[in-house]
Design an enzyme around this catalytic site. Structure first.
Site, PDB file in Angstrom:
ATOM      1  N   HIS A 156       1.396   9.138  -6.317  1.00  0.00           N
ATOM      2  CA  HIS A 156       1.832  10.537  -6.411  1.00  0.00           C
ATOM      3  C   HIS A 156       2.385  10.812  -7.809  1.00  0.00           C
ATOM      4  O   HIS A 156       2.216  11.902  -8.361  1.00  0.00           O
ATOM      5  CB  HIS A 156       2.899  10.843  -5.364  1.00  0.00           C
ATOM      6  CG  HIS A 156       2.337  11.076  -3.983  1.00  0.00           C
ATOM      7  ND1 HIS A 156       1.301  11.939  -3.735  1.00  0.00           N
ATOM      8  CD2 HIS A 156       2.680  10.555  -2.781  1.00  0.00           C
ATOM      9  CE1 HIS A 156       1.027  11.941  -2.431  1.00  0.00           C
ATOM     10  NE2 HIS A 156       1.853  11.105  -1.831  1.00  0.00           N
TER      11      HIS A 156
ATOM     12  N   HIS B 239       0.916   3.901  -2.805  1.00  0.00           N
ATOM     13  CA  HIS B 239       0.706   5.298  -2.420  1.00  0.00           C
ATOM     14  C   HIS B 239       1.750   6.197  -3.097  1.00  0.00           C
ATOM     15  O   HIS B 239       1.414   7.179  -3.763  1.00  0.00           O
ATOM     16  CB  HIS B 239       0.782   5.416  -0.894  1.00  0.00           C
ATOM     17  CG  HIS B 239       0.724   6.810  -0.376  1.00  0.00           C
ATOM     18  ND1 HIS B 239      -0.338   7.293   0.352  1.00  0.00           N
ATOM     19  CD2 HIS B 239       1.599   7.837  -0.470  1.00  0.00           C
ATOM     20  CE1 HIS B 239      -0.117   8.557   0.669  1.00  0.00           C
ATOM     21  NE2 HIS B 239       1.058   8.911   0.192  1.00  0.00           N
ATOM     22  N   GLU B 240       3.023   5.850  -2.931  1.00  0.00           N
ATOM     23  CA  GLU B 240       4.089   6.699  -3.479  1.00  0.00           C
ATOM     24  C   GLU B 240       3.969   6.817  -4.998  1.00  0.00           C
ATOM     25  O   GLU B 240       4.138   7.893  -5.561  1.00  0.00           O
ATOM     26  CB  GLU B 240       5.462   6.141  -3.113  1.00  0.00           C
ATOM     27  CG  GLU B 240       5.780   6.145  -1.625  1.00  0.00           C
ATOM     28  CD  GLU B 240       5.603   7.496  -0.992  1.00  0.00           C
ATOM     29  OE1 GLU B 240       5.903   8.514  -1.647  1.00  0.00           O
ATOM     30  OE2 GLU B 240       5.132   7.552   0.150  1.00  0.00           O
TER      31      GLU B 240
ATOM     32  N   GLU C 125      -2.992  13.539  -1.159  1.00  0.00           N
ATOM     33  CA  GLU C 125      -2.664  12.472  -0.209  1.00  0.00           C
ATOM     34  C   GLU C 125      -3.786  11.437  -0.129  1.00  0.00           C
ATOM     35  O   GLU C 125      -3.531  10.232  -0.024  1.00  0.00           O
ATOM     36  CB  GLU C 125      -2.432  13.062   1.182  1.00  0.00           C
ATOM     37  CG  GLU C 125      -1.011  13.501   1.424  1.00  0.00           C
ATOM     38  CD  GLU C 125      -0.032  12.372   1.206  1.00  0.00           C
ATOM     39  OE1 GLU C 125      -0.254  11.282   1.757  1.00  0.00           O
ATOM     40  OE2 GLU C 125       0.931  12.568   0.466  1.00  0.00           O
TER      41      GLU C 125
ATOM     42  N   HIS D  95      -1.589  15.558   5.295  1.00  0.00           N
ATOM     43  CA  HIS D  95      -1.781  14.168   5.696  1.00  0.00           C
ATOM     44  C   HIS D  95      -2.966  14.025   6.637  1.00  0.00           C
ATOM     45  O   HIS D  95      -3.778  13.125   6.503  1.00  0.00           O
ATOM     46  CB  HIS D  95      -0.517  13.612   6.369  1.00  0.00           C
ATOM     47  CG  HIS D  95       0.599  13.367   5.421  1.00  0.00           C
ATOM     48  ND1 HIS D  95       1.630  14.250   5.239  1.00  0.00           N
ATOM     49  CD2 HIS D  95       0.821  12.349   4.579  1.00  0.00           C
ATOM     50  CE1 HIS D  95       2.447  13.772   4.326  1.00  0.00           C
ATOM     51  NE2 HIS D  95       1.987  12.616   3.906  1.00  0.00           N
TER      52      HIS D  95
ATOM     53  N   ASP E   5       0.830  -1.214   0.000  1.00  0.00           N
ATOM     54  CA  ASP E   5       0.000   0.000   0.000  1.00  0.00           C
ATOM     55  C   ASP E   5       0.864   1.264   0.000  1.00  0.00           C
ATOM     56  O   ASP E   5       0.501   2.271  -0.612  1.00  0.00           O
ATOM     57  CB  ASP E   5      -0.984   0.000   1.177  1.00  0.00           C
ATOM     58  CG  ASP E   5      -0.345  -0.303   2.527  1.00  0.00           C
ATOM     59  OD1 ASP E   5       0.894  -0.513   2.581  1.00  0.00           O
ATOM     60  OD2 ASP E   5      -1.078  -0.336   3.533  1.00  0.00           O
TER      61      ASP E   5
HETATM   62 ZN   LIG Z   1       1.902  10.826   0.214  1.00  0.00          ZN
END
Ligand SMILES: [Zn+2]
Length: 880
Positions: free
Chosen positions: A383, A379-380, A403, A471, A375
């Site tokens: 981006h 997630h990264e 985010e 975040h 995950d």
């Molecule tokens: Zn992030």
């Protein structure tokens, strides 16, 4: 899960209905087209429900032709095509706005088509195009000055200020009022106080020098706290590449995007190299691919994160391919990861996307490499997808959506690949597998089922802290998306992806993001039932037009909407001053003077420069003004009653920060652009100014003047160890007293910060045991009679600001390190003689820059609502 009843989402939208154009019956549209306006621009936020024949030619040509229609009020000549996205029968063209050839920050517009050839129709268009820009695009500020202002104003730690690098600047138009021309300037390095990578783009007004934004270039994930020892993951299949020398390297050419030249998945092993070497785009020379003598990559590659990063990147590639996307950029470019970086040789328990690559720390005593969480990898890399689609700006609400989307897709990828049912308690957790021993729920960085909703859970950070909330506020948006997935299943991924790539634009707030998802559902032909489920999910998280107005406070607003991130008030008697631009941020900041008793503040400065750091005594207002034409700062003064015009008290060649004044004397801090040090100067009447920190290696910050005396924080380094004490300068006698260091109880010297004055005392915060919590100290002006008003013990303070009068001390104190509303700085008071701390206001968000005058009236900048205001109270709230 219980659902709140729907409160007519459609009625809450401000829709202006337009009739279809004559002769163009809406053959495939459900009803008449709808035009949704956007405040501050003539170009609509969205036009939907169209079924108009598309012009001939390629999609870009047809889209530009469509936008010549008068309903859009925009000039297609100012649009540069960014991407054309095809999804089944749908084609969407995304344009970037330019203004006189310069990019417009966040300006993007999209046109949607359905069908091909002669049957192609325009179904809608929308985005953010600024029609009211009039800004002059010739800079007056040099790039060198912009870099100096960025160091002085946007980097607080002295060692960091000296060590950061500033890159080449470029011009951009920010969408504030009629536009602000800004130098965009990359600043990179290591934050020496926090021991974390630092990389941001500074935006400095290119006409007047005002710092306008600081936007992080690193999208960082920090794990939660925990402890434990080693653990091992399962064996994973890897696509690797055998070199001519027989060894195998982490090079995956087995994916459909590989075209013989590009489209690989490459995973580099930094072998413990310092993270500071990886801020530039691409891979630095000397960094090698993870490699192995056999195709079975051994345990060292598990510990480094190479196995998980390489495998996970492939999984993320396949997930997005399933949504119709080739790689992060949508064009099949090679996907880069670096694992096993450290921070100064110590475990870097973090990961980030830098705009071109993923960077992961290696394993440490507590955590595996963050690449061990699929995950987190998802997630990264999301981006990266966002960078190459809606490019949501990494601040405020758009940053929280950025985010939130990264979390949504990261979790969606993980539950899909690992076969975790949506009903499993771990499904909604992000990063739950990166701890070596902690159970998932304690290990996780975030939980998309945390039930956060606006307005109640909005993190009320002020404009000075725009990146901080991204975040914490993200699960408000991602929680709504995850609710939809829990009800409608994996097809929600397609919905959210379509919203991201075909409807969202860089400055979208939560309400824009909701509209994008709802428009995507309409374009996908989802049923009324499904669309009601989507609406309910957003309603349940409070995301509806105007949600910001529901935030409450217990203070009175003096100045509505502060738009300068460094605005600082001062109070004397019934009067207050503050530096602020217009509410739309379009004008250079002027000095506002108002009465706490009521009435609107009046513009008090008389020049068109950047005015900052005002102070008021009973007689006059003194502040700084930067004249970009002359490339000098001026300290100016004007009588409070306005009986005379501004006069210049001092002219300073280097950038000025904080300004102080008392009686006939003034003081200021200025940035020595050669030594990269901040110096404190003082000047009495017509006398020449005196540099109080002229010695090389000695800095002075935060000058405060009262009753003929000036105090400041004096800083110097001794073999890299920082020393800091209050110093006091007597204007009448020229006596300069450097107070002795407060005795330390640990190996390092004590730290003294934020000294301030009363008529008989100097007060400051001191940390004697090196834990970065501080006691509150009071002493006579000569340093004698040292008294702890708050001891540096178990209940020591996390200071942000201070002001003091002869009766009462007003403190700005954070309540904890973790970013929550409760922990953001709040205003407190206690008697100058000591006693309990009293809360001045129970406002739930950030209470930052403060001024207390004689102590009975406190004004401060407050971020409790989703904007920043100057507010005040004339008596403490007591307990909250
Ligand atoms: Zn992030």
């Amino acid at each position: 899960m219980s659902w709140r009843p729907i409160t007519s989402a459609a009625a809450a939208l401000s829709l202006a209905l337009a009739v279809p154009l004559a002769g163009q019956p809406p053959a495939h549209a459900a009803g008449p087209p709808e035009i949704e306006a956007r405040a501050g621009t003539e170009a609509p936020a969205e036009v939907r429900g169209l079924a108009e024949p598309a012009a001939a030619g390629d999609p870009v040509t047809a889209a530009k032709a469509h936008l010549t229609d008068a309903r859009y009020n925009l000039d297609p000549a100012d649009l540069t095509p960014l991407q054309t996205v095809t999804d089944g029968a749908d084609t969407t063209v995304r344009f970037a706005q330019s203004y006189r050839g310069l990019p417009v920050f966040g300006g993007q517009y999209l046109v949607h088509f359905r069908g091909t050839g002669a049957d192609r129709q325009v179904t809608g268009a929308g985005g953010r195009f600024l029609t009211e820009l009039t800004v002059d695009t010739t800079p007056r500020l040099t790039q060198e000055r912009a870099a100096a202002i960025a160091r002085l104003r946007l980097v607080t730690d002295p060692l960091t200020r000296k060590s950061v690098k500033t890159g080449a600047a470029s011009l951009i138009v920010l969408p504030d009022g009629p536009g602000r021309l800004a130098w965009k300037l990359p600043v990179t390095g290591i934050d020496q106080a926090k021991k974390q990578p630092l990389a941001f783009d500074a935006y400095i007004d290119a006409h007047n020098g005002q710092p306008l934004r600081a936007i992080s270039r690193l999208q960082m994930e920090g794990p939660a706290t925990g402890s434990g020892t080693s653990a091992r993951g399962p064996v994973l299949p890897l696509n690797v590449y055998q070199r001519a020398d027989g060894r195998y390297e982490a090079r995956d050419r087995a994916r459909p995007m590989w075209n013989g030249t590009t489209g690989e998945i490459l995973t580099y092993d930094a072998a413990g190299r310092h993270v500071g070497d990886f801020f530039e785009p691409g891979i630095p020379a000397g960094t090698r691919l993870a490699e192995s003598p056999t195709p079975a990559f051994g345990p060292a590659h598990t510990e480094s994160g190479a196995v998980d990063a390489h495998w996970g990147t492939g999984k993320v590639y396949e997930f997005y391919r399933g949504l119709g996307r080739e790689g992060l950029d949508g064009k099949g470019a090679t996907m880069l990861s670096v694992v096993n970086v450290t921070i100064f040789g110590q475990p870097f328990e973090n990961a980030f996307w830098d705009g071109t690559k993923m960077v992961y720390g290696g394993g440490g005593p507590t955590y595996r490499s963050l690449a061990a969480g699929l995950d987190v990898v998802g997630h990264e890399m999301t981006h990266g997808v966002i960078t190459h689609s809606a490019d949501l700006a990494y601040l405020g609400q758009s940053g929280a959506i950025n985010e939130g989307l990264a979390d949504y897709f990261g979790n969606a990828i993980e539950v899909g690949v690992l076969g975790i049912p949506m009903s499993h308690p771990d499904a909604s957790l992000l990063g739950e597998r990166i701890c070596k021993t902690l159970p998932p729920a304690e290990c996780a960085i975030r939980d998309l089922d945390d039930d956060r909703a606006v307005p109640k859970d909005w993190l009320g950070v002020s404009i000075a802290f725009d990146n901080g909330g991204v975040h914490l506020n993200s699960t408000i948006f991602s929680g709504a998306l995850w609710d939809i997935r829990e009800h409608l299943g994996g097809k929600t991924d397609k919905l959210v992806y379509k919203a991201l790539t075909e409807y969202m634009t860089p400055l979208d707030g939560f309400t824009d993001g909701r509209r994008a998802v709802e428009s995507a559902a309409r374009a996908l032909g989802w049923s009324q039932h499904e669309r009601r489920t989507i609406a309910r999910a957003f309603e349940r998280h409070g995301i509806r037009p105007g949600w910001e107005r529901a935030l409450r406070s217990d203070s009175r607003v003096l100045v509505d909407t502060l738009t300068s991130p460094i605005a600082t008030p001062d109070v004397a008697g019934d009067r207050y001053v503050i530096d602020n631009s217009s509410p739309d941020g379009g004008e250079p900041p002027s000095i506002l003077l108002g009465r706490i008793g009521g009435g609107k503040p009046a513009r008090f400065s008389q020049n068109a420069h950047w005015n900052y750091s005002p102070v008021i005594d009973g007689e006059r207002v003194v502040w700084g003004a930067y004249d970009a034409g002359a490339n000098t700062d001026r300290i100016v003064s004007r009588p409070v009653d306005g009986s005379a015009p501004e006069t210049v008290l001092a002219t300073v060649a280097t950038p000025v920060g904080v300004v102080a004044a008392a009686g006939p004397a003034i003081g200021w801090e200025t940035f020595d652009t050669t030594a990269l040090e901040i110096e404190v100067w003082v000047k009495k009447g017509a006398d020449p100014p005196v540099n109080l920190t002229a010695e090389t290696g000695v800095e002075g910050v935060g000058p405060v003047m009262k009753g003929g005396k000036l105090t400041y924080r004096r800083i110097w380094f001794d073999n890299g160890t920082m020393h800091s004490v209050p110093a006091i300068y007597d204007v009448a006698t020229g006596k300069h007293t450097v107070l002795p260091e407060v005795p330390s109880t640990g190996p390092d010297p004590s730290l003294s910060v934020l000294p301030t004055l009363t008529s008989k005392h100097v007060l400051w915060y001191a940390d004697t045991d090196g834990d970065f919590t501080f006691g509150l100290v009071r002493a006579a002006h000569d340093g004698s009679g040292l008294t702890w008003l708050v001891p540096d013990g178990p209940r020591a303070l996390l200071p942000s600001r201070i002001d003091a009068s002869d009766g009462v001390v007003t403190l700005g104190l954070r309540q904890g390190e973790v970013l929550t509303n409760e922990n953001l700085p709040k205003v407190f008071q206690l008697p100058l003689t000591g006693g309990p701390l009293t809360r001045v206001s129970c406002n739930r968000g950030e209470q930052l820059a403060l001024a207390s005058g004689d102590g009975s009236r406190v004004a401060w900048t407050d971020g409790s609502s989703a904007q920043t205001d100057l507010v005040y109270r004339d008596r403490p709230a007591g307990r909250c």
